[in-house]
Design a protein around this motif. Structure first.
Motif, short mmCIF file in Angstrom:
data_model
loop_
_atom_site.label_atom_id
_atom_site.label_comp_id
_atom_site.label_asym_id
_atom_site.label_seq_id
_atom_site.Cartn_x
_atom_site.Cartn_y
_atom_site.Cartn_z
N ALA A 64 -48.27 -56.41 10.12
CA ALA A 64 -47.07 -55.57 10.19
C ALA A 64 -46.30 -55.64 8.88
O ALA A 64 -45.91 -54.61 8.32
N LYS A 65 -46.10 -56.84 8.38
CA LYS A 65 -45.35 -57.01 7.13
C LYS A 65 -46.06 -56.33 5.96
O LYS A 65 -45.43 -55.69 5.12
N LYS A 66 -47.38 -56.43 5.94
CA LYS A 66 -48.18 -55.80 4.89
C LYS A 66 -47.93 -54.29 4.83
O LYS A 66 -47.94 -53.69 3.76
N THR A 70 -40.76 -54.90 8.59
CA THR A 70 -40.13 -56.17 8.24
C THR A 70 -39.02 -56.60 9.20
O THR A 70 -38.43 -57.66 9.03
N LYS A 71 -38.73 -55.80 10.20
CA LYS A 71 -37.73 -56.14 11.21
C LYS A 71 -38.44 -56.33 12.54
O LYS A 71 -39.56 -55.88 12.71
N LEU A 72 -37.75 -56.96 13.47
CA LEU A 72 -38.37 -57.07 14.79
C LEU A 72 -37.34 -57.07 15.91
O LEU A 72 -36.19 -57.40 15.72
N PHE A 90 -42.46 -54.76 16.02
CA PHE A 90 -42.29 -54.81 14.57
C PHE A 90 -41.79 -53.45 14.14
O PHE A 90 -42.38 -52.42 14.50
N LEU A 91 -40.70 -53.42 13.39
CA LEU A 91 -40.04 -52.16 13.03
C LEU A 91 -39.83 -52.06 11.52
O LEU A 91 -39.77 -53.06 10.83
N LYS A 92 -39.67 -50.80 11.06
CA LYS A 92 -39.34 -50.58 9.65
C LYS A 92 -37.85 -50.63 9.46
O LYS A 92 -37.09 -50.42 10.33
#
Length: 92
Positions: A64-66, A70-72, A90-92
């Motif tokens: 997800a981070k890749k 970066t938010k959750l 996992f959210l942007k």
């Protein structure tokens, strides 16, 4: 499905998040009774990492981070989460 595949389906619009549900269940007998992501999550938590950071220590979290998520958001309430089931968005 690989994360990159999400970006190939333009007709569905912009991808702004994912949903991961990690559980303990009989289907994971070969993996010690729980999903690999759940095992990685609890290993990080048990080593003192906060829940939010531990989520990014899992395979799903690293992927997800890749891809910029970066938010959750999670089912973690007031510093409590069930050891048998963790739901993470996992959210942007």
């Amino acid at each position: 499905m690989h994360f990159a595949a999400f970006f190939d389906f333009k007709k569905y619009g912009k991808v702004d998040g994912t949903i991961s549900v990690w559980i303990k269940a009989d289907i994971y007998t070969d993996y010690g009774g729980q999903s690999v992501n759940l095992e990685q999550f609890w290993k990080a938590v048990d080593n003192g990492m906060p829940y939010e950071k531990a989520a990014f220590e899992t395979f799903a979290g690293k992927q997800a981070k890749k891809y910029g998520f970066t938010k959750l958001r999670s089912n973690i309430k007031n510093n409590f989460v069930e050891r048998e089931r963790v739901q993470i968005n996992f959210l942007k």
